[in-house]
Design an enzyme around this catalytic site. Structure first.
Site, PDB file in Angstrom:
ATOM      1  N   TYR A   1       5.919   3.231   3.792  1.00 45.22           N
ATOM      2  CA  TYR A   1       7.070   2.383   4.925  1.00 45.22           C
ATOM      3  C   TYR A   1       7.846   3.043   5.383  1.00 45.22           C
ATOM      4  CZ  TYR A   1       6.113  -0.506   0.843  1.00 45.22           C
ATOM      5  OH  TYR A   1       6.370  -1.480  -0.901  1.00 45.22           O
TER       6      TYR A   1
ATOM      7  N   GLU B   1       3.874  -9.610  -5.171  1.00 42.37           N
ATOM      8  CA  GLU B   1       3.968  -8.671  -6.342  1.00 42.37           C
ATOM      9  C   GLU B   1       5.081 -10.049  -7.224  1.00 42.37           C
ATOM     10  OE1 GLU B   1       6.401  -4.691  -5.264  1.00 42.37           O
ATOM     11  OE2 GLU B   1       6.497  -4.815  -8.097  1.00 42.37           O
TER      12      GLU B   1
ATOM     13  N   ASN C   1      -0.572   1.892 -10.960  1.00 42.87           N
ATOM     14  CA  ASN C   1      -0.100   2.281  -8.885  1.00 42.87           C
ATOM     15  C   ASN C   1       1.493   3.083  -9.254  1.00 42.87           C
ATOM     16  OD1 ASN C   1       1.366   0.616  -6.290  1.00 42.87           O
ATOM     17  ND2 ASN C   1       3.299   0.413  -8.033  1.00 42.87           N
ATOM     18  N   GLU C   2       1.584   4.140  -8.063  1.00 43.81           N
ATOM     19  CA  GLU C   2       2.879   4.757  -7.694  1.00 43.81           C
ATOM     20  C   GLU C   2       2.702   5.416  -9.174  1.00 43.81           C
ATOM     21  OE1 GLU C   2       5.990   3.187  -5.489  1.00 43.81           O
ATOM     22  OE2 GLU C   2       4.970   3.364  -3.680  1.00 43.81           O
TER      23      GLU C   2
ATOM     24  N   GLU D   1       0.018  -0.040   0.185  1.00 39.44           N
ATOM     25  CA  GLU D   1       1.291  -0.670   0.878  1.00 39.44           C
ATOM     26  C   GLU D   1       1.524  -0.203   2.058  1.00 39.44           C
ATOM     27  OE1 GLU D   1       4.139  -0.334  -2.111  1.00 39.44           O
ATOM     28  OE2 GLU D   1       3.232  -0.758  -3.751  1.00 39.44           O
TER      29      GLU D   1
ATOM     30  N   GLN E   1       5.863  -7.871   1.808  1.00 38.65           N
ATOM     31  CA  GLN E   1       4.842  -8.207   0.937  1.00 38.65           C
ATOM     32  C   GLN E   1       4.460  -9.704   1.747  1.00 38.65           C
ATOM     33  OE1 GLN E   1       5.575  -8.240  -2.928  1.00 38.65           O
ATOM     34  NE2 GLN E   1       6.626  -5.768  -2.893  1.00 38.65           N
TER      35      GLN E   1
HETATM   36  O1  AHR Z   1       7.066  -3.136  -2.222  1.00 41.15           O
HETATM   37  C1  AHR Z   1       8.329  -2.965  -2.978  1.00 41.15           C
HETATM   38  C2  AHR Z   1       7.742  -1.578  -4.214  1.00 41.15           C
HETATM   39  O2  AHR Z   1       7.428  -1.065  -3.173  1.00 41.15           O
HETATM   40  C3  AHR Z   1       6.353  -1.658  -4.518  1.00 41.15           C
HETATM   41  O3  AHR Z   1       6.833  -2.458  -6.452  1.00 41.15           O
HETATM   42  C4  AHR Z   1       6.053   0.097  -5.004  1.00 41.15           C
HETATM   43  O4  AHR Z   1       4.709  -0.211  -5.548  1.00 41.15           O
HETATM   44  C5  AHR Z   1       7.127   0.358  -3.685  1.00 41.15           C
HETATM   45  O5  AHR Z   1       7.760   1.429  -4.172  1.00 41.15           O
END
Ligand code: AHR
Length: 520
Positions: free
Chosen positions: A265, A51, A198-199, A320, A369
């Protein structure tokens, strides 16, 4: 001592008490069903994500041609080589949240004429747009990986997105293909994976699932497949436990999408994420517990998808995932630069083992990432000295390479488990097995225990393996990491602790270790 510190010490003592029976028994058993392999582990499970965030692109992948850091046409040579060695199958770009603020036309044409932008999502940093569509797609060609483009639904128009697809993949007799040729690239690129937003529930437009489903249908209508290029269309999916989002999209978008994403996450508390390299044993196990909860999340999304798509035409993409700690002191806020230690490597191994298990539906995963951001493969010196270091997570991805495109083999596993202070169980062992194209078996075993070795007996009925060779990743402390002074503190070593006799394998796993074996 503060009240909170008293509580922490009490919780840690409770953890030790609860784990006492667990600490005594160190045997585990695994049975691999080598004749029951059905699904291939898509290489895209080993996908990466780049990103425009902090120094992932600028300083990480890209330094520009004028940089004193050795580069090939602006790409850092050291990073390029490390990623080639990793056999990256797919790279997602330009975001993340950045994608819904990105206007691709600002990143094409002569660099001196490209406008600057303020990165509103990530620290307000000003970027010069020198890394755009050409630079990204050329990078994918250099790495031999599939590009995965995230389109701008949040602040971009349908026309803008449709023209981007034509610009990248159309022949030169289309207006956008002609423009691309004028900018130096005659041949269209091949772009398979395309994310429509995205999101969308958050930074991608704060939409409801109902509204987004309609938006997806509208944008999707105008994304024309160009000759020789079929887009694989990915809907912006749920955040971890939001099962309603997936159900709504499955019902309202259905087969118009090829896949839907989910983000997961490994974060216990978003208000207090914790340090990357300083944690208590209790925090270590709570992290693993949270990481393993991905299985509940993936299973539940898969069940919901089964309701309307039992044939599994639509894939689930965990596009992600990873650990997310406090930013390192002395780094720029909003750049999400964090260190990466043996605990992160353990998280990576456990997550990949889960993705393998659901490989009939999970066709891609992209760790967040690739360089300098969150659970990165590679860290480069933020002072611009040109130093680079491979993280323990990088080593896991390299050790696991044999799983790419191998056939997943189901297994039964019996082991002890530790009960955390939150009452959940963390198994002492995580395992995954697959058959590779040459017929050999690959097996990963992770001993999650901080302080005890574990002997694992592995039965593989019907297979007469005679050799078991492999690699181990471990270190003295779970907090150990690599830095520019000690780049090889945590590094894979040849593994000598496996013995095979008559198809029966015995493996002695040191505490907090990950072993990958090749059985022939
Ligand atoms: O990976 C960091 C961020 O986490 C990304 O930009 C977003 O899609 C997510 O909330």
């Amino acid at each position: 001592m503060t009240y909170m510190n008293h509580i922490r010490i009490l919780l840690a003592a409770l953890l030790v008490l609860l784990s006492a029976p667990f600490l005594q028994a160190q045997e585990a058993e695994v049975t691999i069903h080598a004749d029951q392999g059905k699904s291939k582990i898509n290489k895209e499970i080993y996908g990466q994500f780049a990103e425009h965030l902090g120094s992932c692109i600028y300083g990480g992948l890209w330094v520009g041609t004028d940089s004193p850091i050795p580069n090939q046409r602006g790409y850092r040579l050291d990073v390029l080589q490390a990623l080639r060695d990793l056999k990256v199958p797919v790279l997602r770009w330009p975001g993340g949240c950045f994608a819904d603020d990105y206007h691709w036309r600002d990143g094409i044409g002569p660099k001196s004429e490209r406008p600057s932008l303020r990165n509103n999502n990530w620290g307000g940093t000003v970027e010069d747009n020198s890394f755009g569509t050409h630079e990204f797609l050329n990078l994918c060609e250099m790495l031999g990986c599939e590009p995965y483009i995230s389109g701008n639904v949040g602040s971009g128009t349908v026309q803008e997105m449709a023209q981007w697809v034509e610009y990248m993949t159309g022949t030169t007799d289309t207006p956008m293909g002609k423009l691309r040729a004028q900018n130096g690239r005659e041949l269209p690129w091949r772009v398979k994976y395309f994310g429509i937003g995205n999101e969308a529930w958050g930074c991608g437009g704060n939409m409801t699932a109902d509204y987004y489903s309609d938006v997806f249908r509208r944008y999707n209508t105008y994304l024309r497949d160009q000759p020789g290029n079929r887009l694989y269309r990915i809907a912006s999916g749920a955040s971890d436990y939001d099962y309603k989002w997936t159900r709504t999209c499955m019902q309202k978008i259905g087969r118009k999408m090829d896949a839907i994403s989910v983000h997961y996450y490994t974060v216990k508390d978003w208000n207090n994420k914790g340090k990357a390299t300083a944690f208590t044993p209790e925090e270590y196990y709570l992290t693993l517990e949270k990481c393993l909860d991905v299985e509940t999340v993936v299973r539940r999304h898969c069940q919901i998808m089964d309701e309307t798509d039992p044939q599994k035409h639509i894939a689930l993409m965990v596009d992600e995932w990873g650990t997310w700690w406090d930013e390192e002191e002395g780094t720029i806020r909003g750049h999400l630069y964090q260190q990466n230690c043996l605990r992160d490597a353990m998280v990576a191994a456990l997550m990949l083992n889960v993705f393998h298990k659901y490989t009939d539906r999970v066709k891609m995963a992209n760790i967040a990432q690739v360089v300098n951001v969150l659970q990165a493969m590679i860290l480069t010196d933020q002072k611009g000295t040109g130093h680079m270091v491979l993280t323990p997570t990088y080593h896991i991805f390299q050790m696991y390479q044999g799983f790419q495109e191998a056939t997943h083999l189901p297994l039964d596993l019996q082991c002890d488990s530790l009960t955390t202070t939150e009452g959940k169980k963390v198994p002492a062992l995580s395992a995954s097995a697959a058959r590779q194209a040459d017929g050999s078996l690959i097996l990963s075993l992770a001993n999650t225990q901080l302080d005890k070795e574990q002997t694992v007996s592995v039965s593989i009925p019907g297979t007469e393996a005679t050799t078991a060779e492999g690699t181990i990743l471990t270190s003295q402390k779970a907090e150990d990491y690599n830095d520019f002074e000690h780049p090889d503190r945590v590094k894979p070593q040849p593994f000598k602790g496996a013995k095979v006799r008559k198809g029966q394998l015995t493996v002695k796993l040191p505490a907090k270790s990950i072993v990958v074996l090749n059985l022939k």
